[in-house]
Scaffold this active site. Sequence first.
Site, short mmCIF file in Angstrom:
data_model
loop_
_atom_site.label_atom_id
_atom_site.label_comp_id
_atom_site.label_asym_id
_atom_site.label_seq_id
_atom_site.Cartn_x
_atom_site.Cartn_y
_atom_site.Cartn_z
N ARG A 22 0.85 -1.19 0.00
CA ARG A 22 0.00 0.00 0.00
C ARG A 22 0.88 1.24 0.00
O ARG A 22 1.94 1.27 0.65
CB ARG A 22 -0.91 0.03 1.24
CG ARG A 22 -2.05 -1.00 1.21
CD ARG A 22 -3.10 -0.69 0.14
NE ARG A 22 -4.17 -1.67 0.13
CZ ARG A 22 -4.24 -2.73 -0.68
NH1 ARG A 22 -3.29 -2.94 -1.59
NH2 ARG A 22 -5.27 -3.55 -0.62
N HIS A 50 -1.17 -0.11 -9.84
CA HIS A 50 -1.79 -1.09 -8.93
C HIS A 50 -2.21 -2.35 -9.69
O HIS A 50 -3.39 -2.72 -9.74
CB HIS A 50 -3.00 -0.46 -8.22
CG HIS A 50 -3.37 -1.16 -6.94
ND1 HIS A 50 -3.67 -0.49 -5.78
CD2 HIS A 50 -3.49 -2.48 -6.65
CE1 HIS A 50 -3.96 -1.37 -4.82
NE2 HIS A 50 -3.86 -2.58 -5.33
P1 NDP Z 1 -1.03 -11.61 4.91
O1 NDP Z 1 -2.02 -11.03 5.85
O2 NDP Z 1 -1.17 -13.03 4.50
O3 NDP Z 1 0.45 -11.45 5.50
C1 NDP Z 1 0.85 -10.28 6.15
C2 NDP Z 1 2.28 -10.41 6.63
O4 NDP Z 1 2.69 -9.17 7.21
C3 NDP Z 1 2.44 -11.48 7.72
O5 NDP Z 1 3.68 -12.13 7.58
C4 NDP Z 1 2.44 -10.64 9.00
O6 NDP Z 1 3.15 -11.21 10.09
C5 NDP Z 1 3.15 -9.40 8.54
N1 NDP Z 1 2.82 -8.25 9.40
C6 NDP Z 1 1.61 -7.68 9.60
N2 NDP Z 1 1.71 -6.67 10.50
C7 NDP Z 1 3.00 -6.62 10.87
C8 NDP Z 1 3.74 -5.83 11.77
N3 NDP Z 1 3.15 -4.84 12.49
N4 NDP Z 1 5.06 -6.05 11.92
C9 NDP Z 1 5.67 -7.05 11.23
N5 NDP Z 1 5.03 -7.85 10.34
C10 NDP Z 1 3.72 -7.64 10.16
O7 NDP Z 1 -1.03 -10.66 3.62
P2 NDP Z 1 -0.77 -11.06 2.08
O8 NDP Z 1 0.59 -11.62 1.97
O9 NDP Z 1 -1.88 -11.85 1.54
O10 NDP Z 1 -0.87 -9.61 1.39
C11 NDP Z 1 -0.04 -8.53 1.76
C12 NDP Z 1 -0.59 -7.24 1.22
O11 NDP Z 1 -0.40 -7.15 -0.19
C13 NDP Z 1 -2.09 -7.01 1.37
O12 NDP Z 1 -2.43 -6.61 2.68
C14 NDP Z 1 -2.35 -5.92 0.35
O13 NDP Z 1 -2.23 -4.65 0.94
C15 NDP Z 1 -1.24 -6.11 -0.68
N6 NDP Z 1 -1.77 -6.49 -1.98
C16 NDP Z 1 -1.49 -5.68 -3.05
C17 NDP Z 1 -1.92 -6.01 -4.30
C18 NDP Z 1 -1.55 -5.20 -5.48
O14 NDP Z 1 -2.01 -5.48 -6.59
N7 NDP Z 1 -0.68 -4.21 -5.34
C19 NDP Z 1 -2.74 -7.20 -4.53
C20 NDP Z 1 -2.96 -8.00 -3.35
C21 NDP Z 1 -2.49 -7.63 -2.12
P3 NDP Z 1 2.69 -12.62 10.74
O15 NDP Z 1 3.07 -13.67 9.72
O16 NDP Z 1 3.49 -12.71 11.98
O17 NDP Z 1 1.21 -12.53 10.95
C1 OXD Z 2 -5.68 -6.44 -2.93
C2 OXD Z 2 -5.34 -5.45 -3.94
O1 OXD Z 2 -5.41 -6.17 -1.77
O2 OXD Z 2 -5.77 -5.63 -5.10
O3 OXD Z 2 -6.19 -7.50 -3.27
O4 OXD Z 2 -4.64 -4.48 -3.67
#
Ligand code: NDP
Ligand code: OXD
Length: 309
Positions: free
Chosen positions: A224, A272
């Site tokens: 993001r 995006h």
């Molecule tokens: P997940 O929720 O599966 O994983 C999140 C990861 O971030 C976990 O490893 C988590 O730790 C870690 N995390 C969360 N908060 C913290 C913190 N405060 N400190 C340290 N680590 C933290 O998310 P996804 O992998 O599925 O997706 C990630 C992001 O990608 C989405 O939230 C979205 O914003 C973005 N996205 C963007 C897209 C695009 O087209 N640009 C498309 C799809 C998604 P832990 O393992 O310990 O829980």
């Molecule tokens: C998602 C995205 O979070 O498209 O799936 O950004």
Amino acid sequence: MRILLHRADGNTAPWVADFAQALPEAEVVAWKEGEAVAPCDYAVLWSPPAALVPELQHVKAIFLTGAGVDAIMKFNDQLPDVPIIRLGDAGMAVQMAEYVLHAVLGYYRRMPEYEAQARRGEWKQLPQHRKEDFTVGVLGTGVLGMRVVEALRHFGFPVRGWSRSAKSIEGVASFAGMESLDGFLAGSRVLVNMLPLTPETNELLNHARLSRLPKGAYLVNVARGAHIVENDLLELVKSGHIAGATLDVFANEPLPAAHPFWSEPRITITPHVSALTLRTESVQQIAGKMRALARNEPVADVVDRQRGY
Ligand code: NDP
Ligand code: OXD
């Protein structure tokens, strides 16, 4: 079963058709502002407008057609106490791996420099980087982050991962928690951001933290825009501390025409698209979870509303 559907792009017809095929017993209602809706069992949406939120009071679960949950979590205290269920991969993880690998390999193989040379008509071989000097740090090793980690490992990059909870991932140096962040950054020649946007991660990458990266580091942001203080990044790119950035997400989208990122040659911008929602895979996954809920079975990818992701 009644399903309330909202698409920000207004392109509801193919989604309605796919749900009708996957769940012939369901009636799918496309939400339109100002039109009354009879109570629905489930909602399927991603970034709902505020006017839709009151319609969610009677649903049994809210399904998101994306992986990020920040757009719904901003209404958290107005939502009923029902599961919020994000997409789990549904074809997005491999797209993320493709996008991130493309960016990392480009920097590693000095493609921006060769492209600049080619524009000047210059034929010159540059010294090859060494993999051991090209550690990639992945912020967030969740559903999508883990697929990226695997792909980077496949190409032989040293990889480190940062998460909230401590992890043991084979072949990956794992860091957990805020207290380990500075050390994690200091050893990341390329920083890949794959975190969810929460109050803890909002503007996490400010001037002080980005300055911890080694001089000449690269940044890839596919999570993001609000994770990064954009002016701080720009300053560090202009000073050369950060040699280049590939950005797919921005604090304001679409990126405004007057934004200084557009005119910075060391910043690559995409709109995006690093991992797009795939309709067929998403409908299949959501329909399967609706059937599981109807059988009182547990489903994966339920958002932890306390943690915020
Ligand atoms: P997940 O929720 O599966 O994983 C999140 C990861 O971030 C976990 O490893 C988590 O730790 C870690 N995390 C969360 N908060 C913290 C913190 N405060 N400190 C340290 N680590 C933290 O998310 P996804 O992998 O599925 O997706 C990630 C992001 O990608 C989405 O939230 C979205 O914003 C973005 N996205 C963007 C897209 C695009 O087209 N640009 C498309 C799809 C998604 P832990 O393992 O310990 O829980
Ligand atoms: C998602 C995205 O979070 O498209 O799936 O950004």
